[in-house]
Motif scaffolding. Structure first.
Motif, PDB file in Angstrom:
ATOM      1  N   GLN A 337      47.708  70.210  16.369  1.00 21.28           N
ATOM      2  CA  GLN A 337      47.278  71.445  15.704  1.00 21.28           C
ATOM      3  C   GLN A 337      46.594  71.153  14.379  1.00 21.28           C
ATOM      4  OE1 GLN A 337      51.129  73.337  15.556  1.00 21.28           O
ATOM      5  NE2 GLN A 337      50.706  74.655  17.337  1.00 21.28           N
ATOM      6  N   ALA A 338      47.143  70.200  13.617  1.00 19.72           N
ATOM      7  CA  ALA A 338      46.536  69.840  12.341  1.00 19.72           C
ATOM      8  C   ALA A 338      45.129  69.291  12.535  1.00 19.72           C
ATOM      9  CB  ALA A 338      47.410  68.819  11.620  1.00 19.72           C
ATOM     10  N   GLN A 339      44.938  68.446  13.532  1.00 19.58           N
ATOM     11  CA  GLN A 339      43.617  67.882  13.803  1.00 19.58           C
ATOM     12  C   GLN A 339      42.631  68.974  14.198  1.00 19.58           C
ATOM     13  OE1 GLN A 339      42.622  64.756  13.384  1.00 19.58           O
ATOM     14  NE2 GLN A 339      40.533  65.173  14.106  1.00 19.58           N
ATOM     15  N   THR A 340      43.087  69.911  15.031  1.00 21.54           N
ATOM     16  CA  THR A 340      42.213  71.006  15.465  1.00 21.54           C
ATOM     17  C   THR A 340      41.807  71.881  14.284  1.00 21.54           C
ATOM     18  OG1 THR A 340      43.224  71.053  17.669  1.00 21.54           O
ATOM     19  CG2 THR A 340      42.062  73.030  16.952  1.00 21.54           C
ATOM     20  N   GLU A 341      42.770  72.217  13.416  1.00 21.99           N
ATOM     21  CA  GLU A 341      42.448  73.044  12.250  1.00 21.99           C
ATOM     22  C   GLU A 341      41.509  72.317  11.300  1.00 21.99           C
ATOM     23  OE1 GLU A 341      45.421  75.129  10.188  1.00 21.99           O
ATOM     24  OE2 GLU A 341      46.231  76.121  11.978  1.00 21.99           O
ATOM     25  N   TYR A 342      41.658  71.006  11.196  1.00 17.89           N
ATOM     26  CA  TYR A 342      40.733  70.233  10.356  1.00 17.89           C
ATOM     27  C   TYR A 342      39.320  70.278  10.943  1.00 17.89           C
ATOM     28  CZ  TYR A 342      38.176  66.120   8.800  1.00 17.89           C
ATOM     29  OH  TYR A 342      37.197  65.278   8.348  1.00 17.89           O
ATOM     30  N   GLU A 343      39.179  70.080  12.242  1.00 18.33           N
ATOM     31  CA  GLU A 343      37.860  70.087  12.883  1.00 18.33           C
ATOM     32  C   GLU A 343      37.198  71.452  12.794  1.00 18.33           C
ATOM     33  OE1 GLU A 343      38.760  68.717  16.780  1.00 18.33           O
ATOM     34  OE2 GLU A 343      38.941  66.597  16.188  1.00 18.33           O
ATOM     35  N   ARG A 344      37.971  72.505  12.712  1.00 21.82           N
ATOM     36  CA  ARG A 344      37.435  73.858  12.592  1.00 21.82           C
ATOM     37  C   ARG A 344      37.199  74.266  11.143  1.00 21.82           C
ATOM     38  NH1 ARG A 344      41.294  77.149  16.951  1.00 21.82           N
ATOM     39  NH2 ARG A 344      40.441  76.185  18.861  1.00 21.82           N
ATOM     40  N   GLY A 345      37.532  73.372  10.224  1.00 22.02           N
ATOM     41  CA  GLY A 345      37.324  73.688   8.820  1.00 22.02           C
ATOM     42  C   GLY A 345      38.398  74.559   8.213  1.00 22.02           C
ATOM     43  N   ILE A 346      39.513  74.736   8.905  1.00 23.25           N
ATOM     44  CA  ILE A 346      40.610  75.564   8.400  1.00 23.25           C
ATOM     45  C   ILE A 346      41.517  74.751   7.476  1.00 23.25           C
ATOM     46  CG2 ILE A 346      42.617  76.962   9.064  1.00 23.25           C
ATOM     47  CD1 ILE A 346      41.203  77.477  11.744  1.00 23.25           C
ATOM     48  N   LEU A 347      41.727  73.492   7.839  1.00 18.24           N
ATOM     49  CA  LEU A 347      42.604  72.602   7.084  1.00 18.24           C
ATOM     50  C   LEU A 347      41.763  71.517   6.419  1.00 18.24           C
ATOM     51  CD1 LEU A 347      45.740  72.192   6.681  1.00 18.24           C
ATOM     52  CD2 LEU A 347      45.567  70.407   8.440  1.00 18.24           C
ATOM     53  N   SER A 348      42.042  71.237   5.176  1.00 21.28           N
ATOM     54  CA  SER A 348      41.265  70.230   4.454  1.00 21.28           C
ATOM     55  C   SER A 348      41.591  68.826   4.970  1.00 21.28           C
ATOM     56  CB  SER A 348      41.566  70.299   2.956  1.00 21.28           C
ATOM     57  OG  SER A 348      42.896  69.876   2.694  1.00 21.28           O
ATOM     58  N   GLU A 349      40.655  67.906   4.753  1.00 23.59           N
ATOM     59  CA  GLU A 349      40.907  66.519   5.141  1.00 23.59           C
ATOM     60  C   GLU A 349      42.073  65.954   4.343  1.00 23.59           C
ATOM     61  OE1 GLU A 349      38.542  62.247   5.600  1.00 23.59           O
ATOM     62  OE2 GLU A 349      37.705  63.849   4.339  1.00 23.59           O
ATOM     63  N   GLU A 350      42.189  66.356   3.068  1.00 23.84           N
ATOM     64  CA  GLU A 350      43.284  65.871   2.243  1.00 23.84           C
ATOM     65  C   GLU A 350      44.641  66.286   2.819  1.00 23.84           C
ATOM     66  OE1 GLU A 350      39.747  66.373  -0.530  1.00 23.84           O
ATOM     67  OE2 GLU A 350      40.672  67.482   1.133  1.00 23.84           O
ATOM     68  N   ALA A 351      44.729  67.527   3.298  1.00 25.13           N
ATOM     69  CA  ALA A 351      45.987  67.993   3.879  1.00 25.13           C
ATOM     70  C   ALA A 351      46.315  67.227   5.151  1.00 25.13           C
ATOM     71  CB  ALA A 351      45.909  69.493   4.165  1.00 25.13           C
ATOM     72  N   LEU A 352      45.308  66.948   5.956  1.00 23.80           N
ATOM     73  CA  LEU A 352      45.529  66.182   7.183  1.00 23.80           C
ATOM     74  C   LEU A 352      46.056  64.782   6.872  1.00 23.80           C
ATOM     75  CD1 LEU A 352      45.208  66.084  10.291  1.00 23.80           C
ATOM     76  CD2 LEU A 352      42.904  65.179   9.917  1.00 23.80           C
ATOM     77  N   LEU A 353      45.471  64.149   5.865  1.00 21.04           N
ATOM     78  CA  LEU A 353      45.918  62.811   5.479  1.00 21.04           C
ATOM     79  C   LEU A 353      47.350  62.838   4.937  1.00 21.04           C
ATOM     80  CD1 LEU A 353      42.675  61.507   3.725  1.00 21.04           C
ATOM     81  CD2 LEU A 353      43.580  60.790   5.953  1.00 21.04           C
ATOM     82  N   LEU A 354      47.681  63.881   4.197  1.00 19.91           N
ATOM     83  CA  LEU A 354      49.050  64.012   3.698  1.00 19.91           C
ATOM     84  C   LEU A 354      50.049  64.092   4.852  1.00 19.91           C
ATOM     85  CD1 LEU A 354      48.609  66.616   0.792  1.00 19.91           C
ATOM     86  CD2 LEU A 354      49.058  64.170   0.545  1.00 19.91           C
ATOM     87  N   LEU A 355      49.743  64.909   5.833  1.00 20.27           N
ATOM     88  CA  LEU A 355      50.633  65.056   6.981  1.00 20.27           C
ATOM     89  C   LEU A 355      50.800  63.733   7.715  1.00 20.27           C
ATOM     90  CD1 LEU A 355      49.461  68.505   8.438  1.00 20.27           C
ATOM     91  CD2 LEU A 355      51.538  68.027   7.135  1.00 20.27           C
ATOM     92  N   GLN A 356      49.718  63.001   7.891  1.00 19.24           N
ATOM     93  CA  GLN A 356      49.794  61.728   8.604  1.00 19.24           C
ATOM     94  C   GLN A 356      50.660  60.720   7.845  1.00 19.24           C
ATOM     95  OE1 GLN A 356      45.684  60.664   9.193  1.00 19.24           O
ATOM     96  NE2 GLN A 356      45.502  61.896  11.046  1.00 19.24           N
ATOM     97  N   ASP A 357      50.527  60.686   6.522  1.00 23.06           N
ATOM     98  CA  ASP A 357      51.349  59.763   5.727  1.00 23.06           C
ATOM     99  C   ASP A 357      52.826  60.132   5.788  1.00 23.06           C
ATOM    100  OD1 ASP A 357      49.145  58.325   5.039  1.00 23.06           O
ATOM    101  OD2 ASP A 357      49.160  58.850   2.904  1.00 23.06           O
ATOM    102  N   ILE A 358      53.121  61.423   5.699  1.00 24.94           N
ATOM    103  CA  ILE A 358      54.511  61.868   5.767  1.00 24.94           C
ATOM    104  C   ILE A 358      55.125  61.496   7.110  1.00 24.94           C
ATOM    105  CG2 ILE A 358      56.045  63.888   5.749  1.00 24.94           C
ATOM    106  CD1 ILE A 358      53.958  65.215   3.859  1.00 24.94           C
ATOM    107  N   ASP A 359      54.358  61.700   8.186  1.00 26.15           N
ATOM    108  CA  ASP A 359      54.863  61.378   9.519  1.00 26.15           C
ATOM    109  C   ASP A 359      55.107  59.882   9.684  1.00 26.15           C
ATOM    110  OD1 ASP A 359      54.695  64.045  10.092  1.00 26.15           O
ATOM    111  OD2 ASP A 359      52.904  63.899  11.350  1.00 26.15           O
ATOM    112  N   GLU A 360      54.252  59.066   9.101  1.00 24.61           N
ATOM    113  CA  GLU A 360      54.434  57.622   9.208  1.00 24.61           C
ATOM    114  C   GLU A 360      55.704  57.178   8.471  1.00 24.61           C
ATOM    115  OE1 GLU A 360      52.111  53.465   8.073  1.00 24.61           O
ATOM    116  OE2 GLU A 360      50.992  55.338   8.246  1.00 24.61           O
ATOM    117  N   THR A 361      55.922  57.722   7.290  1.00 25.75           N
ATOM    118  CA  THR A 361      57.132  57.373   6.540  1.00 25.75           C
ATOM    119  C   THR A 361      58.384  57.861   7.256  1.00 25.75           C
ATOM    120  OG1 THR A 361      55.968  57.361   4.422  1.00 25.75           O
ATOM    121  CG2 THR A 361      58.344  57.718   4.351  1.00 25.75           C
ATOM    122  N   ALA A 362      58.273  58.987   7.963  1.00 22.77           N
ATOM    123  CA  ALA A 362      59.426  59.514   8.705  1.00 22.77           C
ATOM    124  C   ALA A 362      59.901  58.541   9.766  1.00 22.77           C
ATOM    125  CB  ALA A 362      59.063  60.853   9.335  1.00 22.77           C
ATOM    126  N   GLN A 363      59.005  57.695  10.262  1.00 21.10           N
ATOM    127  CA  GLN A 363      59.422  56.717  11.268  1.00 21.10           C
ATOM    128  C   GLN A 363      60.468  55.760  10.700  1.00 21.10           C
ATOM    129  OE1 GLN A 363      56.199  54.897  13.584  1.00 21.10           O
ATOM    130  NE2 GLN A 363      54.803  56.466  12.836  1.00 21.10           N
TER     131      GLN A 363
END
Length: 409
Positions: A337-363
């Motif tokens: 969903q985050a990737q789709t919202e980014y591609e549609r211009g709804i979610l900023s690239e910065e927000a997408l990168l934040l989510l990806q970093d948080i998910d990686e640390t969660a591992q």
């Protein structure tokens, strides 16, 4: 961009903590009660007898924990209304500093000028109650100045002044014992004209409500988290849990503490966000298994898309990341969903990168969760200084980021 899995609900196994006091005092461990699978070799074999002794304690009396020769004696605080004003011209003046009257706005007979070139004004006091004080300095700066205020040999605070009119600078929460004391005001750069110094009792520390809510903020907190939080509440205001940051699995810091004191701290801190997160997690697991000690983890979070945590080294735009967004809703997005919202211009690239970093640390954190090891989790630390990227964008952006991290984990 790479997609990373989201570990929803992990926060029920963690305690978010802005900081944990780490000072030198007694050995105190949290009795885990959880038997986790152990690695083949015990890296804490030399300390095992300590953990076995301390972990059986339900309540620790100070005389059991702190050897007498290392006990800390605290002065008794006696709150008493006090106000005193000391005219600067009544103090002993440094060389080439004189009483002057040319500047407008001074009180009494004049002011002293000009303090500069590391010169120090000594202010003798007779303190009638051991308590916290607020100290106000009325000064003007003919040249932008920096100064340090000390009580005896202890530096209390420093300040910068670039106003060429008399201005009141107040320092709060300065503890002074009763009896004769001397304040030292040193001009470390620039120049200062000093009119007077005021000292009065500071009740602000006592006005604040320090009562802890016995219930964790997350009602879905795991039993391990609830047990650890209950343990912290039990000792709140009574004893200090010591903590030590360890740079690597060698535990050189712990070894030195043990050599000097024969004891270990209650909390072992280490850091995620480096190239060896797997090893850092392994070390945290070993600490919990073999010593029943409390695990603390900091997150040294490089700005997304960069290799530095420092604001000066990155152009990552935290202001833009969650602009006009509810971080709690953003935290609920799946990676797809985050990737789709980014591609549609709804979610900023910065927000997408934040989510990806948080998910990686969660591992890394999930390994601890799966072994029922609660964590004192310290992300986004030292935000007030502005040197880290997460604190340099201001209060509103920081609060949004904090909410995103909390809700996502």
């Amino acid at each position: 961009m790479n997609h990373r899995s989201r570990f929803s609900g992990f926060r029920r196994w963690t305690i978010m903590a802005a900081s944990v006091t780490a000072t030198a005092c007694g050995f105190l461990f949290f009795p885990s009660g959880i038997q986790n699978p152990a690695p083949e070799q015990n890296p804490y074999g030399n300390y095992s007898f300590l953990a076995g002794t301390a972990s059986d304690r339900n309540a620790l009396a100070p005389d059991e924990v702190i050897p007498e020769e290392r006990a800390v004696t605290l002065p008794e605080i006696r709150q008493k209304p006090i106000f005193e004003k000391i005219e600067a011209e009544s103090c002993k003046l440094p060389d080439q500093v004189s009483i002057q009257t040319a500047r407008a706005g001074y009180s009494d007979a004049g002011y002293i000028g000009t303090l500069q070139n590391m010169q120090t004004l000594d202010i003798p006091l007779q303190i009638h109650a051991a308590q916290h004080y607020k100290i106000t300095i009325c000064a003007a700066a003919p040249q932008p100045a920096e100064a340090v205020l000390s009580a005896g040999d202890t530096a209390c605070t420093d300040f910068t002044l670039d106003v060429n009119d008399f201005t009141r600078i107040t320092c709060y929460g300065i503890f002074l014992d009763d009896g004769a004391q001397t304040l030292h005001l040193q001009c470390t750069s620039g120049a200062l004209d000093i009119d007077y110094i005021e000292i009065s009792d500071d009740t602000s520390l006592h006005d604040f409500n320090y009562t802890l809510d016995p219930t964790p903020c997350n009602p879905q907190a795991s039993p391990e988290t609830q047990k650890l939080y209950s343990f912290l509440c039990q000792h709140w205001g009574k004893q200090i849990l010591t903590g030590q940051y360890c740079a690597d699995a060698g535990n050189q810091e712990l070894n030195l503490i043990y050599q000097i004191t024969g004891q270990l701290p209650a909390i072992r801190f280490s850091m995620l966000g480096t190239s060896d997160d797997r090893q850092q997690t392994d070390d945290a697991i070993d600490w919990s298994i073999y010593t029943n000690g409390i695990v603390g983890l900091m997150w040294h979070w490089n700005a997304p898309g960069s290799d530095s945590v420092y604001a000066d080294d990155t152009d990552f735009d935290l202001h833009n990341a969650l602009r006009h967004k509810d971080p709690k809703k953003v935290a609920l997005l799946t990676p797809e969903q985050a990737q789709t919202e980014y591609e549609r211009g709804i979610l900023s690239e910065e927000a997408l990168l934040l989510l990806q970093d948080i998910d990686e640390t969660a591992q890394s954190l999930t390994r601890l969760r799966n072994m029922h090891i609660p964590v004192l989790w310290r992300p986004l630390y030292e935000a007030g200084g502005g040197w880290y990227w997460w604190g340099a964008a201001g209060q509103d952006a920081y609060v949004q980021l904090w909410e995103l991290v909390y809700e996502r984990l």
